[in-house]
Design a protein around this motif. Structure first.
Motif, short mmCIF file in Angstrom:
data_model
loop_
_atom_site.label_atom_id
_atom_site.label_comp_id
_atom_site.label_asym_id
_atom_site.label_seq_id
_atom_site.Cartn_x
_atom_site.Cartn_y
_atom_site.Cartn_z
N LYS A 121 0.81 -1.22 0.00
CA LYS A 121 0.00 0.00 0.00
C LYS A 121 0.85 1.27 0.00
N PHE A 147 -7.51 6.60 -2.25
CA PHE A 147 -7.43 5.32 -2.96
C PHE A 147 -6.90 4.20 -2.06
N GLY A 148 -6.76 4.48 -0.78
CA GLY A 148 -6.29 3.47 0.14
C GLY A 148 -4.79 3.25 0.12
N ILE A 159 -5.87 3.88 -9.83
CA ILE A 159 -6.85 2.77 -9.87
C ILE A 159 -6.12 1.45 -10.06
N SER A 176 -4.09 0.51 -6.81
CA SER A 176 -4.86 0.25 -5.59
C SER A 176 -6.03 -0.70 -5.77
N ASP A 177 -6.47 -0.88 -7.05
CA ASP A 177 -7.69 -1.65 -7.32
C ASP A 177 -8.86 -1.07 -6.54
N HIS A 178 -8.95 0.25 -6.58
CA HIS A 178 -9.93 0.99 -5.78
C HIS A 178 -10.76 1.86 -6.72
N ALA A 179 -12.02 2.03 -6.40
CA ALA A 179 -12.90 2.87 -7.22
C ALA A 179 -12.53 4.35 -7.04
N PRO A 186 -12.96 7.97 -5.99
CA PRO A 186 -13.82 8.67 -5.02
C PRO A 186 -14.76 9.64 -5.72
#
Length: 456
Positions: A173, A198-199, A285, A288-291, A293
């Motif tokens: 991370k 995005f974490g 994206i 992080s494989d995160h949507a 915000p």
């Protein structure tokens, strides 16, 4: 591709160039518990301090080796060693960046040798990290001085890490974020908040978002930098999943880190248009494989709306640019989004990146050269630092302040420029300057208009 054209003359009348030492000091102040030591006469450091105090409106930790006429002629290595010994007695100081200037370079000082002798003569200060950079005034400018310090930091900590045998650790991370001098404290804060959304967690180098952001500290004055990149994070740069470099001035540091680690690197000239901002978001994206915000989606739509609102006002408006290459790249991207026409583009020194700028030609010169060019090809807006104020008044141009120093405008040191919201605010600033020039025009009355009774 741009043609780089130097203007030949024996001296600079109204300098556009800012000394390398100033850029090196800014980068140094982005490290925690650090201090910049200029190997120069006291007057040189005092002159540099005056720029920082006027720009940031805060005291700045900057020391000199106090060269005098005798040491300048007979040798000044002793000044360097005595200054380091004196500074090392400060218990809170952990990093000193020793910088040369025109005086010490002309004198022929070998800073690397002086540092080696200091280590031999003062073994009790072995815990103090000392970095040496050559930043003479007679070549380069603020951008090259900034770049030299960031590269020196990466070389020191990454080389030390590579020499230590240990098991390779990957922090899934954690990313490295190298930011150029074109990013203000507000830009860095926005980048950090975006990455955290995005974490992910970023090790920002250098980080001026706390040390040069203009805040009231608990103590009145500190002899070392307050805030900045935590030094304990620097040896772990090779453990991140990616390195992101934003700005020309940190490309060399990013490439060195990539060559001496297995960390993939990604490079952005700026984050000043939709294409680069979208590319930055897509990278986050992927990492992080995160949507995305929702507030980022909304800021993007706000920028799109600002483009529609400002395009009719800014399209075909002639502008002139005078800045470091990193800032020129940003402003040219903004100009091309809304149809601004660059009449004159001027840089303070020759850089290899200048040929990559999206314009026909880049001139190397000073403000007097810029004045002559603008007499031949007039422009409506001038984008430069505060030294261009008189030139803008003489030619009746609107001045958009950018770069260093900015000393006649409050908050210029933390003006947000990057990412969707920063570009949006920049468009509004440009459009407002053009609109101010338009409102002074007399109201047009058609001769065909029929008189009304109320007009009599």
């Amino acid at each position: 591709m741009a043609d780089v054209i130097p203007i030949r003359k024996p001296l600079s009348i109204s300098p556009l160039k800012t000394s390398q030492v100033l850029g090196a000091t800014i980068a140094t102040l982005g490290l925690s518990d650090s201090m910049a030591l200029m190997h120069s006469a006291q007057g040189c450091s005092a002159f540099a301090k005056a720029f920082f105090v006027r720009h940031y409106q805060e005291p700045v930790a900057l020391q000199s080796t106090a060269m005098d006429p005798i040491s300048t002629i007979m040798g000044s290595d002793g000044n360097v060693k005595k200054a380091l010994d004196h500074l090392a007695q400060n218990s809170s100081l952990r990093v000193v960046v020793v910088m040369s200037n025109g005086l010490s370079e002309a004198q022929g000082t070998d800073l690397t040798r002086a540092l080696r002798e200091f280590r031999d003569e003062y073994p009790q200060h072995h815990k103090l990290t000392v970095l040496v950079v050559n930043t003479p005034d007679f070549y380069g400018s603020l951008e090259s001085g900034y770049s030299a310090v960031v590269e020196a930091v990466v070389r020191h900590y990454v080389s030390d890490t590579a020499s230590e045998p240990r098991v390779k650790t990957i922090r899934k991370k954690r990313i490295n974020l190298l930011v150029g001098h074109g990013c203000t404290a507000a830009d860095i804060e926005a980048l950090q908040r975006l990455i955290e959304a995005f974490g992910l967690k970023a090790t920002i180098l250098p980080d001026i978002s706390e040390s040069l952001d203009g805040h009231l500290a608990d103590q009145d004055y500190s002899s070392v930098s307050m805030g900045g990149t935590p030094l304990q994070e620097l040896p772990r740069l090779t453990e991140s999943i990616a390195t992101i470099a934003v700005g020309f001035s940190v490309y060399r540091a990013g490439k060195y880190l990539a060559q001496h680690s297995e960390v993939p690197s990604f490079y952005f000239d700026h984050l000043g248009d939709l294409v680069q901002c979208d590319r930055f978001i897509e990278l986050l994206i992927e990492l992080s494989d995160h949507a995305v915000p929702e507030y980022i989606n909304r800021e993007r739509r706000q920028l799109q709306d600002a483009l529609l609102d400002c395009h009719s006002v800014l399209n075909a408006v002639p502008i002139a640019l005078a800045a470091e290459p990193e800032l020129l790249s940003y402003w040219l991207a903004v100009a091309h989004m809304v149809g601004l026409q660059e009449q004159v583009v001027m840089a303070p020194s020759r850089y290899s990146q200048l040929v990559e700028l999206p314009c026909e030609q880049v001139l190397i010169g000073d403000f007097s050269d810029l004045h002559q060019q603008l007499l031949a090809t007039p422009a409506q807006l001038l984008i430069a630092n505060s030294h261009a104020q008189r030139l803008a008044e003489q030619l009746s141009m609107s001045l958009i302040l950018s770069g260093f120093p900015i000393f006649d405008h409050f908050g210029g040191f933390r003006q947000r420029r990057q990412l969707y919201a920063g570009v949006r605010d920049t468009l509004f600033e440009l459009a407002n300057q053009v609109h101010l020039q338009m409102v002074h025009r007399p109201v047009y009355h058609s001769p065909l208009k029929q008189s009304d009774v109320n007009d009599c």
